[in-house]
Scaffold this active site. Structure first.
Site, PDB file in Angstrom:
ATOM      1  N   HIS A  78       0.871  -1.180   0.000  1.00  0.00           N
ATOM      2  CA  HIS A  78       0.000   0.000   0.000  1.00  0.00           C
ATOM      3  C   HIS A  78       0.909   1.231   0.000  1.00  0.00           C
ATOM      4  CE1 HIS A  78      -2.825   2.917   1.844  1.00  0.00           C
ATOM      5  NE2 HIS A  78      -3.794   2.099   1.463  1.00  0.00           N
ATOM      6  N   ASP A 122       2.874  -4.763   8.077  1.00  0.00           N
ATOM      7  CA  ASP A 122       1.664  -3.967   7.911  1.00  0.00           C
ATOM      8  C   ASP A 122       0.513  -4.972   7.955  1.00  0.00           C
ATOM      9  OD1 ASP A 122      -0.592  -2.806   6.883  1.00  0.00           O
ATOM     10  OD2 ASP A 122       0.395  -1.867   5.172  1.00  0.00           O
ATOM     11  N   GLN A 159      -4.653  -5.417   6.842  1.00  0.00           N
ATOM     12  CA  GLN A 159      -5.640  -6.332   6.231  1.00  0.00           C
ATOM     13  C   GLN A 159      -5.596  -7.724   6.863  1.00  0.00           C
ATOM     14  OE1 GLN A 159      -7.903  -5.367   4.173  1.00  0.00           O
ATOM     15  NE2 GLN A 159      -7.111  -3.360   3.656  1.00  0.00           N
ATOM     16  N   LYS A 170     -10.768  -0.867  10.228  1.00  0.00           N
ATOM     17  CA  LYS A 170     -10.898  -2.037   9.349  1.00  0.00           C
ATOM     18  C   LYS A 170     -11.237  -3.290  10.147  1.00  0.00           C
ATOM     19  CE  LYS A 170      -7.439  -0.214   6.169  1.00  0.00           C
ATOM     20  NZ  LYS A 170      -8.058   0.066   4.873  1.00  0.00           N
ATOM     21  N   CYS A 186      -4.687   2.356  -3.745  1.00  0.00           N
ATOM     22  CA  CYS A 186      -3.438   2.856  -3.121  1.00  0.00           C
ATOM     23  C   CYS A 186      -2.276   1.907  -3.338  1.00  0.00           C
ATOM     24  CB  CYS A 186      -3.619   3.131  -1.625  1.00  0.00           C
ATOM     25  SG  CYS A 186      -4.770   4.441  -1.274  1.00  0.00           S
TER      26      CYS A 186
HETATM   27  N1  PMP Z   1      -1.838  -0.816   4.610  1.00  0.00           N
HETATM   28  C1  PMP Z   1      -2.779  -1.553   4.032  1.00  0.00           C
HETATM   29  C2  PMP Z   1      -2.427  -2.931   3.548  1.00  0.00           C
HETATM   30  C3  PMP Z   1      -4.065  -1.050   3.887  1.00  0.00           C
HETATM   31  O1  PMP Z   1      -5.010  -1.779   3.301  1.00  0.00           O
HETATM   32  C4  PMP Z   1      -4.363   0.251   4.374  1.00  0.00           C
HETATM   33  C5  PMP Z   1      -5.739   0.853   4.220  1.00  0.00           C
HETATM   34  N2  PMP Z   1      -6.292   0.690   2.955  1.00  0.00           N
HETATM   35  C6  PMP Z   1      -3.339   0.974   4.986  1.00  0.00           C
HETATM   36  C7  PMP Z   1      -2.099   0.408   5.089  1.00  0.00           C
HETATM   37  C8  PMP Z   1      -3.564   2.336   5.529  1.00  0.00           C
HETATM   38  O2  PMP Z   1      -4.454   2.296   6.604  1.00  0.00           O
HETATM   39  P1  PMP Z   1      -5.062   3.632   7.218  1.00  0.00           P
HETATM   40  O3  PMP Z   1      -5.578   4.437   6.068  1.00  0.00           O
HETATM   41  O4  PMP Z   1      -6.143   3.147   8.126  1.00  0.00           O
HETATM   42  O5  PMP Z   1      -3.964   4.322   7.938  1.00  0.00           O
END
Ligand code: PMP
Length: 404
Positions: free
Chosen positions: A121, A198, A201, A224, A362
């Protein structure tokens, strides 16, 4: 699991969108909230609201108690060895930025290397690019195969004494690939390289034990995992957190301040400058209670059934191309249909009450690898049903016929 009973716990699932019952398949972007969390928010503002760690007064002590009780629940949820290894942040993004700034400031120097993967991401790419630019270090990227799986031989060949950190996602938000993180950590540790996961997910889909994995850092977001927005977690091993300088300066993170010198507070407060998001921290504890009552193992199994069913049924759609077909996958289905733009499919699905995500999610560099502008992504949670997947499949067929 009694899915109808579970669905009744999530009031928004009763909503209609564009005159149709809502089919919510955008769970990877943000999940819905059960009554338990919604009521905890109301309870917090009705009975507890006060600043934490400050007052001698009763309400402040009660708010502090709830805030720290939630930290204990989160620590237990990921099996952290100590509660003080759990830091409250705004979300995964801030957790990663904290490590990039603080660990990066202390441990990354000119000529060093940071390893990420092709599946990341943007929030696990950009902070490392910024750090590498500042420190004149090099960002290395683990390649993937056509199924969206990391090439582990390539990763192993990238490890050397110049590498100061490996930062990879546990589960890809765009493709659903579950990465072999235990293997990654063991290989990196053989070179004394710490690993940041990270887990944005992952925490809501599979049980995680940071001690068993031997993870050095783990980042995730409350929103999430059925909890509130604006709250995230950084887990860090005590030895790293103690060796790292503070991320931000301000109240709470200090022991003593004079104009000449400041001494810093102990963990976790050293990394929690300013008034935190108390309500969301407390209510993330309620979300964890809800997950624990349902059982992550039950959730994992049921979501896997949904994934298999959706993959099988969507394969009937003419011209469909699945993006990400890893052997080990979480409940995310990403696809394109012929040359139809994903956005156009998303608009038609929305008219039919179906919420999916379209675009690059993203993960622009990942889309570039597959030479596509983006995908249609349906991501399932344990409150979704096979009947909803049938509705999706019929709608995708209709959209494909209209747009071809
Ligand atoms: N890493 C991953 C794998 C994600 O899916 C996301 C959210 N789409 C993020 C980081 C960022 O999370 P947040 O916007 O809640 O900070």
């Amino acid at each position: 699991m009694d899915i109808q009973k579970i669905r009744a716990d999530f009031p928004i699932l009763q909503t209609t969108v564009n005159g149709k019952p809502l089919v919510y398949f955008d769970n990877a972007a943000s999940s819905q909230k059960p009554w338990k969390v919604i009521k905890a928010i109301e309870h917090y503002y009705t009975h507890l609201n006060s600043n934490v760690h400050r007052g001698v007064h009763t309400l402040s002590q009660q708010a502090t108690g709830a805030f720290e009780e939630s930290r204990r629940k989160i620590a237990a949820f990921i099996n952290a060895a100590h509660d003080y290894e759990v830091i409250y942040t705004r979300g995964t993004t801030e957790s990663i930025n904290l490590v990039a700034h603080s660990y990066g400031k202390q441990f990354v120097h000119e000529g060093d290397e940071i390893i990420i993967s092709s599946l990341e991401h943007h929030s696990n790419i950009v902070p490392w690019q910024m750090l590498c630019e500042e420190k004149k270090a090099t960002l290395k990227v683990i390649p993937i195969n056509e199924k969206g799986e990391l090439l582990m031989d390539a990763f192993n060949a990238m490890l050397n004494e110049k590498v100061k950190l490996v930062a990879v996602n546990y589960i890809s938000n765009s493709l659903g690939t579950i990465n072999p993180v235990k293997e990654i950590i063991a290989a990196a540790h053989a070179f004394d390289i710490p690993v940041m996961l990270d887990a944005a997910q992952a925490v809501q889909h599979i049980p995680i034990d940071v001690q068993e994995l031997d993870a050095d850092f783990l980042a995730f977001s409350g929103h999430k995992m059925y909890g509130p927005t604006g709250i995230g977690i950084l887990y860090g091993k005590e030895k790293w957190l103690n060796a790292m300088p503070p991320y931000q300066g301000g109240g709470e993170m200090i022991k003593t301040v004079s104009f000449e010198k400041t001494t810093y507070n102990d963990l976790p407060f050293k990394f929690e400058a300013g008034t935190p998001n108390i309500e969301a921290s407390v209510c993330l504890g309620a979300a964890i209670d809800y997950i624990n009552e349902t059982g992550l193992e039950n959730i994992r199994q049921y979501e896997h059934e949904l994934l298999q069913y959706a993959t099988e049924k969507l394969a009937e759609v003419e011209g469909i191309r699945f993006i990400g077909t890893a052997d080990n996958k979480a409940s995310v289905v990403s696809f394109v249909i012929g040359n139809i733009h994903p956005y156009d499919v998303g608009v038609i699905l929305d008219k039919l009450g179906i919420a999916v995500r379209t675009g690059h999610h993203c993960t622009q560099p990942l889309m570039d690898i597959f030479a596509i502008p983006g995908t249609v992504r349906a991501s399932f949670a344990f409150y979704n049903t096979k009947e909803e997947i049938d509705i999706l499949v019929a709608a995708v067929k209709r959209a494909a016929a209209m747009l071809s």
